[in-house]
Design a protein around this motif. Structure first.
Motif, PDB file in Angstrom:
ATOM      1  N   PHE A 150      34.244 -53.157  32.202  1.00  0.00           N
ATOM      2  CA  PHE A 150      35.526 -52.453  32.192  1.00  0.00           C
ATOM      3  C   PHE A 150      36.301 -52.684  30.898  1.00  0.00           C
ATOM      4  N   GLY A 151      37.046 -51.655  30.512  1.00  0.00           N
ATOM      5  CA  GLY A 151      37.979 -51.800  29.416  1.00  0.00           C
ATOM      6  C   GLY A 151      39.189 -52.620  29.851  1.00  0.00           C
ATOM      7  N   VAL A 152      40.013 -52.993  28.900  1.00  0.00           N
ATOM      8  CA  VAL A 152      41.240 -53.746  29.207  1.00  0.00           C
ATOM      9  C   VAL A 152      42.321 -52.746  29.600  1.00  0.00           C
ATOM     10  N   PRO A 153      42.827 -52.805  30.839  1.00  0.00           N
ATOM     11  CA  PRO A 153      43.836 -51.825  31.275  1.00  0.00           C
ATOM     12  C   PRO A 153      45.084 -51.868  30.403  1.00  0.00           C
ATOM     13  N   ILE A 154      45.667 -50.707  30.161  1.00  0.00           N
ATOM     14  CA  ILE A 154      46.969 -50.625  29.492  1.00  0.00           C
ATOM     15  C   ILE A 154      48.021 -50.472  30.578  1.00  0.00           C
ATOM     16  N   THR A 155      48.942 -51.393  30.644  1.00  0.00           N
ATOM     17  CA  THR A 155      49.916 -51.432  31.742  1.00  0.00           C
ATOM     18  C   THR A 155      51.345 -51.144  31.301  1.00  0.00           C
ATOM     19  N   ASP A 156      51.553 -51.017  29.992  1.00  0.00           N
ATOM     20  CA  ASP A 156      52.891 -50.735  29.461  1.00  0.00           C
ATOM     21  C   ASP A 156      52.798 -49.646  28.408  1.00  0.00           C
ATOM     22  N   SER A 157      53.843 -48.847  28.323  1.00  0.00           N
ATOM     23  CA  SER A 157      53.896 -47.771  27.328  1.00  0.00           C
ATOM     24  C   SER A 157      53.742 -48.328  25.923  1.00  0.00           C
ATOM     25  N   GLN A 158      52.991 -47.630  25.109  1.00  0.00           N
ATOM     26  CA  GLN A 158      52.884 -47.980  23.696  1.00  0.00           C
ATOM     27  C   GLN A 158      53.632 -46.977  22.819  1.00  0.00           C
ATOM     28  N   CYS A 159      54.467 -46.141  23.462  1.00  0.00           N
ATOM     29  CA  CYS A 159      55.371 -45.274  22.702  1.00  0.00           C
ATOM     30  C   CYS A 159      56.436 -46.132  22.033  1.00  0.00           C
ATOM     31  N   ASP A 160      56.872 -45.720  20.856  1.00  0.00           N
ATOM     32  CA  ASP A 160      57.978 -46.431  20.217  1.00  0.00           C
ATOM     33  C   ASP A 160      59.296 -45.843  20.736  1.00  0.00           C
ATOM     34  N   ASP A 161      60.309 -45.799  19.929  1.00  0.00           N
ATOM     35  CA  ASP A 161      61.610 -45.286  20.381  1.00  0.00           C
ATOM     36  C   ASP A 161      61.727 -43.770  20.251  1.00  0.00           C
ATOM     37  N   CYS A 162      60.630 -43.090  19.957  1.00  0.00           N
ATOM     38  CA  CYS A 162      60.626 -41.631  19.871  1.00  0.00           C
ATOM     39  C   CYS A 162      61.078 -41.014  21.199  1.00  0.00           C
ATOM     40  N   GLU A 163      61.955 -40.026  21.127  1.00  0.00           N
ATOM     41  CA  GLU A 163      62.449 -39.333  22.324  1.00  0.00           C
ATOM     42  C   GLU A 163      62.157 -37.829  22.247  1.00  0.00           C
ATOM     43  N   ASN A 164      61.167 -37.454  21.447  1.00  0.00           N
ATOM     44  CA  ASN A 164      60.872 -36.034  21.224  1.00  0.00           C
ATOM     45  C   ASN A 164      60.617 -35.284  22.522  1.00  0.00           C
ATOM     46  N   CYS A 165      59.753 -35.831  23.383  1.00  0.00           N
ATOM     47  CA  CYS A 165      59.407 -35.115  24.612  1.00  0.00           C
ATOM     48  C   CYS A 165      60.616 -34.999  25.535  1.00  0.00           C
ATOM     49  N   GLN A 166      61.417 -36.071  25.590  1.00  0.00           N
ATOM     50  CA  GLN A 166      62.614 -36.061  26.443  1.00  0.00           C
ATOM     51  C   GLN A 166      63.594 -34.988  25.980  1.00  0.00           C
ATOM     52  N   LYS A 167      63.806 -34.895  24.675  1.00  0.00           N
ATOM     53  CA  LYS A 167      64.748 -33.919  24.132  1.00  0.00           C
ATOM     54  C   LYS A 167      64.212 -32.488  24.260  1.00  0.00           C
ATOM     55  N   ALA A 168      62.881 -32.349  24.283  1.00  0.00           N
ATOM     56  CA  ALA A 168      62.281 -31.010  24.328  1.00  0.00           C
ATOM     57  C   ALA A 168      62.246 -30.426  25.729  1.00  0.00           C
ATOM     58  N   CYS A 169      62.387 -31.249  26.760  1.00  0.00           N
ATOM     59  CA  CYS A 169      62.255 -30.762  28.132  1.00  0.00           C
ATOM     60  C   CYS A 169      63.351 -29.748  28.452  1.00  0.00           C
ATOM     61  N   PRO A 170      62.979 -28.516  28.838  1.00  0.00           N
ATOM     62  CA  PRO A 170      63.979 -27.465  29.071  1.00  0.00           C
ATOM     63  C   PRO A 170      64.820 -27.658  30.321  1.00  0.00           C
ATOM     64  N   VAL A 171      64.388 -28.568  31.206  1.00  0.00           N
ATOM     65  CA  VAL A 171      65.154 -28.790  32.442  1.00  0.00           C
ATOM     66  C   VAL A 171      65.647 -30.228  32.562  1.00  0.00           C
ATOM     67  N   GLY A 172      65.557 -30.985  31.475  1.00  0.00           N
ATOM     68  CA  GLY A 172      66.072 -32.352  31.475  1.00  0.00           C
ATOM     69  C   GLY A 172      65.427 -33.246  32.512  1.00  0.00           C
ATOM     70  N   ALA A 173      64.120 -33.045  32.742  1.00  0.00           N
ATOM     71  CA  ALA A 173      63.445 -33.789  33.808  1.00  0.00           C
ATOM     72  C   ALA A 173      63.001 -35.186  33.390  1.00  0.00           C
ATOM     73  N   ILE A 174      62.975 -35.447  32.081  1.00  0.00           N
ATOM     74  CA  ILE A 174      62.420 -36.713  31.581  1.00  0.00           C
ATOM     75  C   ILE A 174      63.523 -37.758  31.458  1.00  0.00           C
ATOM     76  N   ASN A 175      63.315 -38.893  32.088  1.00  0.00           N
ATOM     77  CA  ASN A 175      64.288 -39.986  32.071  1.00  0.00           C
ATOM     78  C   ASN A 175      64.077 -40.875  30.840  1.00  0.00           C
ATOM     79  N   PRO A 176      65.091 -41.643  30.448  1.00  0.00           N
ATOM     80  CA  PRO A 176      64.951 -42.521  29.279  1.00  0.00           C
ATOM     81  C   PRO A 176      63.972 -43.675  29.503  1.00  0.00           C
TER      82      PRO A 176
END
Length: 225
Positions: A150-176
């Motif tokens: 087995f590979g080593v599971p990834i259990t935490d986000s490796q995104c940095d402080d980028c909020e591109n997807c959150q800002k792009a959501c047309p219905v504001g569905a993405i939480n911080p």
């Protein structure tokens, strides 16, 4: 080479861009009692992303579903390959792993196998993210009792402080809140608002791919290509 290495090489030769192995013991009982999962990652071609920019969703969905068909073929051939080795296997095709559109959730999420395989993580958008292709990927999987490392599971986000997807959501569905595997999905996304909008878009022959397109790592992948 070991049986596992040969299998991985075979799946990549068939067209998979990334292949990983995970312990999914107890998660697949709704299908079949097989403890090990194989994650298959297929990048979405740059041409498909160009169709989105041009708002040619008919061409985009044609290209996307071609990738799903390719994943199905790889999964089924992988299943046959493993069975020929004397083990049991079950390809998680889209038909077998039917998605509930209102919940936007498969019976056994491909993302679960992929994160447990260590191939990527869940972004703010609740999409699977890889360092190589961002969220411009399609996922598949195979269940088996074949011994795997087995590979080593990834259990935490490796995104940095980028909020591109959150800002792009047309219905504001993405939480911080960034993803980790101790959270519920509702902690990072309002799936009700998301699915309602997506279903409406599909019925209109369109789509909602803004969070995928605006992902910083997706953009980096497109520039490299």
């Amino acid at each position: 080479m070991s049986e596992m290495s040969n299998l991985q090489e075979y799946l990549i030769k068939l067209g998979a861009n990334k292949v990983g192995f995970a312990d999914v013991n107890g998660l697949a009982n709704e299908f079949i009692d097989l403890p090990n999962g194989i994650s298959l990652v297929l990048k979405i071609p740059k041409q498909a992303m160009t169709y989105i920019e041009e708002e040619d969703y008919e061409s985009y969905w044609s290209c996307f579903h071609a990738q799903i068909d390719k994943l199905t073929e790889i999964s089924l051939k992988g299943e046959e390959y493993i069975k020929d080795l004397g083990y049991d296997a079950f390809a998680l095709t889209m038909k077998r792993n039917e998605c509930d559109m209102k919940k936007l959730l498969s019976i056994l999420p491909y993302k679960t196998i992929a994160t447990k395989s260590g191939l990527g993580w869940i972004g703010r958008s609740a999409l699977f993210v890889t360092p190589e292709y961002g969220s411009a990927v399609a996922l598949g999987g195979i269940l088996t009792d074949m011994p795997l490392e087995f590979g080593v599971p990834i259990t935490d986000s490796q995104c940095d402080d980028c909020e591109n997807c959150q800002k792009a959501c047309p219905v504001g569905a993405i939480n911080p809140q960034k993803w980790n595997d101790r959270l519920n999905r509702k902690d990072i996304i309002d799936i009700g608002a998301c699915s309602k909008y997506i279903i409406k878009q599909y019925k209109a022959g369109l789509g909602c791919t803004k969070c995928m397109c605006e992902c910083k790592l997706t953009q980096e992948y497109l520039k490299k290509e």
